[in-house]
Design a protein around this motif. Structure first.
Motif, PDB file in Angstrom:
ATOM      1  N   UNK A  86       0.864  -1.180   0.000  1.00 52.55           N
ATOM      2  CA  UNK A  86       0.000   0.000   0.000  1.00 52.55           C
ATOM      3  C   UNK A  86       0.902   1.231   0.000  1.00 52.55           C
ATOM      4  N   UNK A  87       0.567   2.263  -0.763  1.00 55.94           N
ATOM      5  CA  UNK A  87       1.377   3.486  -0.708  1.00 55.94           C
ATOM      6  C   UNK A  87       1.519   3.970   0.728  1.00 55.94           C
ATOM      7  N   UNK A  88       2.705   4.462   1.071  1.00 55.16           N
ATOM      8  CA  UNK A  88       2.976   4.849   2.447  1.00 55.16           C
ATOM      9  C   UNK A  88       2.136   6.030   2.917  1.00 55.16           C
ATOM     10  N   UNK A  89       1.453   6.713   2.011  1.00 56.14           N
ATOM     11  CA  UNK A  89       0.597   7.826   2.418  1.00 56.14           C
ATOM     12  C   UNK A  89      -0.831   7.373   2.704  1.00 56.14           C
ATOM     13  N   UNK A 119       5.989   6.200   8.851  1.00 58.63           N
ATOM     14  CA  UNK A 119       5.262   6.784   7.723  1.00 58.63           C
ATOM     15  C   UNK A 119       4.017   7.547   8.166  1.00 58.63           C
ATOM     16  N   UNK A 120       3.625   7.373   9.436  1.00 63.81           N
ATOM     17  CA  UNK A 120       2.511   8.149   9.970  1.00 63.81           C
ATOM     18  C   UNK A 120       1.136   7.620   9.651  1.00 63.81           C
ATOM     19  N   UNK A 270       1.528  14.254   5.069  1.00 64.95           N
ATOM     20  CA  UNK A 270       2.029  13.201   4.188  1.00 64.95           C
ATOM     21  C   UNK A 270       0.961  12.140   3.965  1.00 64.95           C
ATOM     22  N   UNK A 271       0.237  11.771   5.014  1.00 63.53           N
ATOM     23  CA  UNK A 271      -0.868  10.812   4.898  1.00 63.53           C
ATOM     24  C   UNK A 271      -2.090  11.579   4.425  1.00 63.53           C
ATOM     25  N   UNK A 281       2.247   9.737  15.690  1.00 62.28           N
ATOM     26  CA  UNK A 281       3.181  10.639  15.010  1.00 62.28           C
ATOM     27  C   UNK A 281       2.521  11.183  13.756  1.00 62.28           C
ATOM     28  N   UNK A 282       2.831  12.418  13.426  1.00 58.45           N
ATOM     29  CA  UNK A 282       2.305  13.046  12.210  1.00 58.45           C
ATOM     30  C   UNK A 282       3.447  13.247  11.234  1.00 58.45           C
ATOM     31  N   UNK A 283       3.251  12.771  10.002  1.00 59.11           N
ATOM     32  CA  UNK A 283       4.257  12.961   8.968  1.00 59.11           C
ATOM     33  C   UNK A 283       3.801  14.072   8.027  1.00 59.11           C
TER      34      UNK A 283
END
Length: 366
Positions: A86-89, A119-120, A270-271, A281-283
Motif C-alpha cells: 500500500x502506498x505509504x501515504x 510513515x505516519x 504526508x498521509x 506521530x504526524x508525517x
C-alpha cells in the motif's frame, strides 16, 4: 560510588509476573503475556521464526518499512509470502485483505503493522481481524507504535501474536517489550520443528520454563532497571486512565495536522486522509525544492529537544516526522514544533502564517 539506580535488591519472579499481569490488563487480554528482555524487534522476530516455516503461506501487508522487514523474515523461514503493498501515504483496507484471501485461499498466516510511526499511517485492525478470522489464519500484529496512542485489543480483534513496546506512546523504556500469545499460536509454534529453542529468540523456552512452570523461576536475570521503568510507566497510564492517554495523543495528532495545514509554506500532511493518520506521530510532506532533512536540521538548531525527525532512507528528502508521543503529546510541544518548522521555512523565503497555525492547532486540540 553509590547511585539510586545501583545496588537494588533483585527483582523477584513474583514481581516480574505482576508486571506481566499489568500489561495484560492494558491490552484487555486473557492470552498469555510475556515480557521479553530486549527491544521489540526481539519478540517481533522471535514470533515469526517460531510460528512460520516451509509449510507456511503468509500474507504480509506492507504499509511502511517494518512490513518489508517482516516479509524478509518470513521468506528467510522458508514461508511462501504474498505481499500486499500500500502506498505509504495511505492505509490498507479490509477489502484488500479479503481480495488476497480470494486469490490465495491457502494463506494461513497474516502479518500486519498497526501504526507505522515511520510513515505516519495506521491500519484498521478490527476490520482486518474479522476477515482473518473468517479464513482461520493466524494473525500477527506489530502494535509497538500504537499501544498507548490508540486501542490495542488482541482478544476482541482475534490477534494471535501481538507485540508491543513501551518506548513510544507509553512513555516508557526501550529495553523491554511484550507479546501476547493465543493458544492457537502456541500450538503452531509447538508443531514447528524449526521454531527456535535454547535461543534468546525462543518464545517456547519461556512457555516451557516460565508459563508452564507457574511463573516461579525466571529464565535468566531480568533487565531490572528496564522492568522497573516499565512498571512505572504502566502505573502512570493506569493513574491517568488509558482513555485519557489515548485522547491526548489523538488531540496532538489533530492539532499537528491542522496547524501544519494552516502554517503554509508548502507544508502538507504526508498521509492523505485524516482517518488513515496515526495518533502516535504526524508525517508532513515538504514543499518542492526543499530537502526535509535540511529543514529539520534548521528547526532543531533553535531547540534540539523537539521531537522532529526526517523520514528514513529515501524519505529523508521529502518527509518530516513530528513524534508527538508519550510526554511529547502536549499542546505546548505541538506549538513549539510548528513554530520551529515555520521559522525554518521562512528562512528559505517561503510565506508562513504562524498565528494561523497556532489558532488552527488550538481549535483542533479541543
Amino acid at each position: 560510588m553509590t547511585h539510586p539506580l545501583l545496588d537494588l535488591p533483585p527483582l523477584s519472579a513474583e514481581r516480574f509476573a505482576a508486571i506481566e499481569d499489568r500489561v495484560a490488563r492494558l491490552l484487555e487480554t486473557r492470552q498469555d503475556v510475556l515480557i521479553t528482555q530486549g527491544e521489540a524487534l526481539l519478540p517481533l522476530e522471535g514470533a515469526i521464526r517460531a510460528a512460520a516455516g516451509p509449510g507456511t503461506t503468509a500474507l504480509n501487508v506492507i504499509t511502511g518499512p517494518y512490513g518489508q522487514t517482516f516479509g524478509n523474515w518470513l521468506r528467510d523461514c522458508g514461508a511462501t509470502v504474498h505481499d500486499v503493498e500500500v502506498p505509504f501515504h495511505a492505509a490498507v483496507t479490509a477489502e484488500r485483505i479479503r481480495e488476497a484471501f480470494a486469490g490465495h485461499p491457502e494463506i494461513d498466516f497474516v502479518s500486519l503493522v498497526h501504526a507505522e510511526a515511520a510513515t505516519g499511517n495506521t491500519n484498521p485492525v478490527a476490520e482486518i481481524g474479522e476477515v482473518v478470522r473468517e479464513h482461520g489464519a493466524l494473525f500477527y500484529l506489530d502494535a509497538v507504535a500504537s499501544v498507548g496512542a490508540e486501542p490495542v485489543l488482541p482478544d476482541a480483534w482475534g490477534v494471535d501474536l501481538c507485540v508491543i513496546g513501551a518506548q513510544k506512546a507509553m512513555g516508557g523504556p526501550a529495553g523491554v517489550s511484550a507479546i501476547s500469545v493465543s493458544e492457537r499460536a502456541w500450538a503452531r509454534m509447538a508443531a514447528n520443528p524449526n521454531a527456535p529453542r535454547r535461543s534468546y529468540l525462543s518464545l517456547l523456552d519461556w512457555k516451557d520454563r516460565w508459563i508452564d512452570g507457574g511463573r516461579k523461576a525466571l529464565l535468566h536475570a531480568p533487565a531490572q532497571l528496564e522492568m522497573l521503568a516499565l512498571e512505572a510507566c504502566l502505573e502512570r497510564i493506569e493513574s491517568a486512565g488509558p482513555d485519557a492517554v489515548m485522547a491526548r495523543h489523538a488531540a496532538a495528532a489533530r492539532a499537528t495536522r491542522a496547524g501544519a495545514a494552516a502554517l503554509g509554506g508548502g507544508l502538507e500532511p504526508y498521509v492523505y486522509e485524516a482517518k488513515d493518520a496515526a495518533p502516535v506521530a504526524t508525517t508532513l510532506r515538504v514543499p518542492s525544492g526543499t530537502v526535509a532533512s535540511d529543514l529539520v536540521a534548521h528547526a532543531l538548531a533553535s531547540d534540539a529537544g523537539l521531537p522532529l525527525a526526517a523520514g528514513g532512507g529515501a524519505l529523508a528528502k521529502e518527509m518530516i516526522r513530528v513524534n508527538h508521543y508519550g510526554p511529547d503529546a502536549t499542546a505546548d510541544v505541538v506549538h513549539a514544533c510548528l513554530a520551529a518548522l515555520g521559522a525554518a521555512l521562512a528562512e528559505r523565503g517561503l510565506t508562513v502564517d504562524m498565528a494561523a497555525a497556532r489558532r488552527a492547532a488550538d481549535e483542533a486540540w479541543r
